[in-house]
Scaffold this motif. Structure first.
Motif, mmCIF file in Angstrom:
data_model
loop_
_atom_site.group_PDB
_atom_site.id
_atom_site.type_symbol
_atom_site.label_atom_id
_atom_site.label_comp_id
_atom_site.label_asym_id
_atom_site.label_seq_id
_atom_site.Cartn_x
_atom_site.Cartn_y
_atom_site.Cartn_z
ATOM 1 N N VAL A 96 0.356 18.968 -2.228
ATOM 2 C CA VAL A 96 0.360 18.614 -0.803
ATOM 3 C C VAL A 96 -1.062 18.458 -0.247
ATOM 4 O O VAL A 96 -1.349 17.469 0.445
ATOM 5 N N PRO A 97 -2.005 19.393 -0.525
ATOM 6 C CA PRO A 97 -3.342 19.231 0.072
ATOM 7 C C PRO A 97 -4.012 17.911 -0.310
ATOM 8 O O PRO A 97 -4.601 17.233 0.542
ATOM 9 N N PHE A 100 -2.149 15.018 1.424
ATOM 10 C CA PHE A 100 -2.497 15.026 2.845
ATOM 11 C C PHE A 100 -3.869 14.381 3.063
ATOM 12 O O PHE A 100 -4.047 13.538 3.951
ATOM 13 N N SER A 117 5.670 15.037 3.908
ATOM 14 C CA SER A 117 6.387 16.241 3.445
ATOM 15 C C SER A 117 7.425 16.729 4.452
ATOM 16 O O SER A 117 7.592 17.935 4.633
ATOM 17 N N PRO A 122 9.742 21.023 1.153
ATOM 18 C CA PRO A 122 9.026 21.349 2.382
ATOM 19 C C PRO A 122 9.663 20.680 3.600
ATOM 20 O O PRO A 122 10.327 19.676 3.473
ATOM 21 N N LEU A 124 11.792 21.870 7.110
ATOM 22 C CA LEU A 124 12.360 22.872 8.006
ATOM 23 C C LEU A 124 12.143 24.294 7.481
ATOM 24 O O LEU A 124 11.920 25.223 8.262
ATOM 25 N N SER A 126 9.574 25.249 5.756
ATOM 26 C CA SER A 126 8.157 25.553 6.000
ATOM 27 C C SER A 126 7.952 26.027 7.436
ATOM 28 O O SER A 126 7.258 27.019 7.692
ATOM 29 N N VAL A 280 16.509 14.426 8.735
ATOM 30 C CA VAL A 280 15.237 15.029 9.130
ATOM 31 C C VAL A 280 14.156 13.944 9.220
ATOM 32 O O VAL A 280 13.381 13.884 10.181
ATOM 33 N N TYR A 284 11.848 12.830 12.565
ATOM 34 C CA TYR A 284 10.384 12.793 12.537
ATOM 35 C C TYR A 284 9.839 11.367 12.676
ATOM 36 O O TYR A 284 8.687 11.179 13.083
ATOM 37 N N THR A 301 1.797 17.197 9.353
ATOM 38 C CA THR A 301 2.977 17.754 8.696
ATOM 39 C C THR A 301 3.871 18.323 9.807
ATOM 40 O O THR A 301 3.462 18.367 10.974
ATOM 41 N N VAL A 302 5.035 18.791 9.438
ATOM 42 C CA VAL A 302 5.956 19.375 10.433
ATOM 43 C C VAL A 302 5.323 20.554 11.169
ATOM 44 O O VAL A 302 5.721 20.865 12.296
ATOM 45 N N LEU A 303 4.329 21.198 10.548
ATOM 46 C CA LEU A 303 3.699 22.369 11.172
ATOM 47 C C LEU A 303 2.829 21.967 12.375
ATOM 48 O O LEU A 303 2.516 22.808 13.215
#
Lengths: 323, 323
Positions: A96-97, A100, A117, A122, A124, A126, A280, A284, A301-303
């Motif tokens: 992921v990093p 991203f 993601s 990854p 919901l 996360s 999902v 998004y 990301t979702v975060l």
């Protein structure tokens, strides 16, 4: 109206076409495929060659990328983000990093938005890990998967000589989840958390005992688990195991002082993994179009995304009806 | 270091003092109370008169308001937001839009940040309602509360002539939750969703039958429910019912096409309602300080705030470890 393109039309792309029908503020422009469009059977969406995508730039607000994480998305997401706002469901956690960083660079250089993601893990899961551990800093987070089909483990079974076809279900140990929720402290091994159940169709003349031994001792995939093997007919496999259910649980058990136990649990029970993941992605996609309108360019990301961006309702209505 | 003041020191304020000890990036400046500071027993925090708050403006980043929603917060939150960044747990659902407007005006005029209605309902449950219905637009959302103590219903019992003391537990009907999760479609009345269980200490000479009748027929509070009444001694009430447990479930059952059922469930099981609510307030205090640093002035709710703002970890670490 948010205009959406689907890139890639497997189970996930088909799920996105379905999900868009439930979201009247999003409009499907078409499916873009590497296959010959005449061979792609959609549920009504027009199909174009992937090469035609760039020419349709002015008619598309967001591209939903429905390719695989192994080889498609690491190349496609940065490339398509140079011209479009994008969403993907890249799910190789360890990479992921790097993904991203690549997508963020493409998005910032070209003033686009990409949300990578998304999906449920990854995605919901996360989100729920983050909320739960921020609220209960003293505690433990556990993630359980299933009951559901693991594509990777099913593929591993099919590669064994003598196996004609197979499917593998990951099954969480619910008694362990209940004991954790009741406040028990446990050091859990891999074997303690999940069972693996295999339904296997043998080739003619294959030795069931030898195949069972090959399965349960297979490194990484099965050797660290309790594994149950059933031999069934091709007809039974087709009839009883064609669905793609999945789900799982994120559990945070914590204490707010020495003696007060608090439990946060998030639980998904999905009859179709690809259709849910698609739903999902579509929520998004709405967030992506809004971020682009606000000129918040770059990768997300979702975060990083406030919950309200997912809803078709305006802020005042959300406060009134949902708070 | 984020410097925090606690405004009001009841169960919630005490919970915040506790929660701050679990969050090393937040530092407690002190408790501010309307009571005589010498009569307020904290677990170590210095206590000041509420009138001293404004003079300490330079030493405080965020005020966590721990008063009640009926009379304290509608006045306190807008007033204190004129000088400070604030967090509250305003929970009168019907009055959220009015409270938001008042606080938003104070915050924007004075370049401060306020996050209102944090906690778990409103708060974490609101978040989960929003995520779930945005992802599954075709479906139903159900909120169940308990098992837990309802302060409002306990107070209603105590106002009945002949009752010396009492506590009321709200109990969700778990069999109904299980049937909903299994995909059953149900039209639910108030009575179908929750039971009410009362533990009552009678005054000397009171008539149990008359009191039971007064309880179960009380409009708004009990008449629409199945209510169980137990008569116990004052000693039993003290011994067995001094905790303040609570919790509940937000359930979304939906379909992604005509036949595919999907279930999203969020579940809290709390041994102490005020300590958990306090932990949510503290996580959002961190978010509040960050929004203020970014000069995003105005009022917010949990629906407006990206999950990452709650965590002490930086973005790259969150992506690497939680996604």
């Amino acid at each position: 109206m948010i205009k959406v393109a689907i890139i890639g039309y497997g189970n996930l792309g088909r799920g996105v076409e379905q999900a868009l029908k439930q979201n009247p503020d999003l409009e499907l422009v078409g499916v873009f495929s590497r296959r010959n469009p005449e061979t792609v059977q959609t549920e009504g969406a027009p199909v174009y060659e992937l090469d035609e995508l760039e020419a349709k730039k002015e008619t598309i607000d967001v591209c939903i990328l429905c390719g695989g994480s192994a080889t498609d998305l690491p190349v496609q997401t940065p490339a398509i983000t140079k011209n479009f706002n994008t969403i993907d469901s890249f799910d190789t956690h360890a990479k992921v990093p790097e993904h991203f960083a690549n997508v963020d660079q493409a998005a910032k250089e070209n003033q686009t938005v990409s949300i990578i993601s998304t999906g449920w893990d990854p995605g919901l899961f996360s989100l729920n890990r983050l909320y739960a551990q921020s609220i209960l800093p003293e505690g433990e987070t556990y993630t359980f998967w299933g009951k559901g089909v693991s594509q990777g483990h099913s593929d591993a079974l099919r590669r064994i000589d003598g196996i004609a076809d197979a499917i593998q279900y990951t099954i969480p140990k619910n008694d362990v989840i209940e004991r954790l929720k009741a406040g028990e402290k446990m050091e859990l091994t891999t074997r303690d958390k999940h069972l693996r159940e295999c339904f296997v169709v043998l080739e003619a003349g294959a030795d069931p005992d030898a195949i069972k031994e090959a399965i349960v001792t297979m490194p990484n995939y099965f050797d660290e688990y309790d594994t149950i093997v059933h031999f069934i007919s091709a007809e039974e496999l087709r009839r009883d195991h064609h669905m793609m259910p999945h789900g799982g649980t994120v559990l945070r058990t914590g204490t707010t002082n020495e003696t007060t136990k608090q439990v946060i649990e998030y639980n998904l029970q999905l009859e179709s993994n690809p259709e849910f993941t698609a739903s999902v992605l579509v929520a998004y996609a709405r967030a992506c179009a809004r971020l682009a309108k606000e000129k918040q360019f770059g990768a997300f990301t979702v975060l990083d995304i406030a919950p309200k961006y997912l809803s078709p309702l305006d802020d005042a209505t959300l406060r009134k009806e949902l708070l």
